[in-house]
Design an enzyme around this catalytic site. Structure first.
Site, PDB file in Angstrom:
ATOM      1  N   CYS A   1       0.818  -1.211   0.000  1.00  0.00           N
ATOM      2  CA  CYS A   1       0.000   0.000   0.000  1.00  0.00           C
ATOM      3  C   CYS A   1       0.857   1.269   0.000  1.00  0.00           C
ATOM      4  CB  CYS A   1      -0.923   0.012   1.225  1.00  0.00           C
ATOM      5  SG  CYS A   1      -0.043   0.254   2.771  1.00  0.00           S
TER       6      CYS A   1
ATOM      7  N   TYR B   1      21.328  -8.392  -0.034  1.00  0.00           N
ATOM      8  CA  TYR B   1      20.408  -7.387   0.500  1.00  0.00           C
ATOM      9  C   TYR B   1      19.006  -7.522  -0.089  1.00  0.00           C
ATOM     10  CZ  TYR B   1      24.988  -5.633   1.711  1.00  0.00           C
ATOM     11  OH  TYR B   1      26.276  -5.560   2.187  1.00  0.00           O
TER      12      TYR B   1
END
Length: 403
Positions: A331, A359
């Site tokens: 969102c 990462y």
């Protein structure tokens, strides 16, 4: 390079589901072999920076091929010990931690790298010269790619400024500290080998202040290619230049000093593949979006440092090429790639992000109460599940209901 094929990645996604992180262990060993070959004429040691990817199986594999380990937290140190690294093969380089964490590293017997004068004073006062340490310096060299991953500039929180040498000397003299190593790290994605050579000149100058010096650590930051034609660090040239520099230093001073490096991304980035599924194709007045079943909760690098990842449609690799913007299901604006040319993407197709070994999962989260993906390690062509996919119960684990 022993890369995994599109067909094999599709098979893995069908077997284990998506989103899915896949690591090809043989690509890690290929990268390590490159380092060993490049520095074969130099007394070099390589410490895998496990902050890039710390799954215990990856650590065990890295240990098995001969690398040492660079850690930035005491829990990474403990993971390294559990994975089979002996303390002498672990370098502990924390920053902004309580002295108790440094003290614990000392009790575990690992190599300590200290980057704060107050910590040096505390350590020297408590232990004197009974335990060797390394000092991390800030060389004031701007290196690396994105500013967020540059660590050697004047505004960086990392290291002790080279201009504070007089203060360090007073601490060493007053407490009797045994300085066995000096360290620098200017950042990540360093394309120009001269950045390392410039730093090495600084380190050689600092070395004159420490008569018991055994090694100089040049950190890492080797650039890996993220897109076709990408510039990368010339490891062979760097090995040649560093070897020449250390031989000249030995001839001039009569001292034999090891050089240490801390490759993280260099070892594991290209080994990683992140597979996602196209949930929806959404056409607006300006853009055609591919909405996938992931977001920055699984791969934050593009949103965090504008990192580029190659993306391919592995379930329709020969479809007509079209322009898409690839986005996630979070969102917030979680755009993986703007205006990217991909073979036609249909709802249900599988896309793969390359260079996802460093990462990626390591920086993932449960944002939006989304579940973390599974991790797979492929070794000699055989796939092993090394982390199961989160279940709903994992969202509640460690929560305490009081109402």
């Amino acid at each position: 390079m022993s890369q995994l094929t599109n067909e094999y990645l599709v098979e893995l996604a069908r077997e284990f589901g998506s989103p899915l992180y896949v690591y090809n262990a043989n690509q890690i060993s290929d990268q390590y072999a490159k380092l060993e070959a490049a520095f074969s004429e130099c007394n070099a040691r390589f410490f895998y920076a496990c902050k890039a990817l710390s799954n215990i199986n990856i650590l065990k594999y890295v240990e098995s091929i001969g690398a040492s380990l660079d850690c930035v937290s005491i829990n990474e140190v403990k993971l390294g010990l559990k994975a089979g690294f002996t303390p002498d093969r672990i370098l502990f380089t924390p920053n902004c931690v309580d002295f108790a964490e440094i003290d614990e590293g000392k009790q575990l017997g690992v190599n300590l790298n200290i980057d704060n004068i107050s910590i040096l004073e505390q350590f020297g006062t408590k232990y004197g010269g009974s335990y060797p340490i390394c000092i991390r310096f800030n060389p004031h060299i701007m290196g690396g790619g994105n500013y967020k991953i540059s660590t050697g500039h004047i505004d960086s929180k990392f290291g002790i400024s080279i201009h504070q040498m007089r203060h360090i000397e007073r601490v060493v003299k007053s407490t009797g500290l045994h300085v066995a190593g000096i360290h620098m790290h200017t950042g990540s994605d360093i394309k120009d080998v001269n950045v390392f050579l410039q730093g090495l000149e600084v380190m050689f100058e600092l070395a004159t202040h420490f008569p018991k010096l055994e090694f100089i650590d040049l950190g890492s930051g080797f650039k890996v290619p993220y897109q076709d034609g990408d510039v990368q660090t010339d490891i062979e040239l760097l090995g040649k230049k560093v070897t020449e520099a250390f031989k000249a230093y030995e001839k001039e001073t009569g001292k034999k000093i090891q050089v240490w490096f801390e490759p993280g991304k260099f070892l594991v980035s290209e080994s990683g593949y992140f597979i996602v599924k196209a949930n929806v194709i959404k056409q607006t007045t300006a853009t055609v979006f591919v909405g996938v079943n992931s977001g920055f909760n699984h791969l934050i690098r593009p949103m965090f440092y504008e990192a580029y990842h190659r993306i391919r449609n592995i379930s329709n690799p020969y479809g007509s090429e079209r322009i898409y913007t690839v986005v996630g299901n979070i969102c917030e604006t979680d755009t993986f790639a703007w205006d990217r040319t991909l073979n036609e993407v249909r709802e249900g197709d599988l896309l793969v992000f390359y260079n996802a070994g460093a990462y990626g999962f390591e920086m993932s989260s449960n944002f939006n109460s989304r579940l973390k993906p599974a991790e797979i390690m492929v070794l000699d062509g055989k796939a092993h599940l090394i982390r199961k996919r989160d279940g709903f119960e994992d969202l509640l684990r460690n929560q305490i209901e009081v109402l």
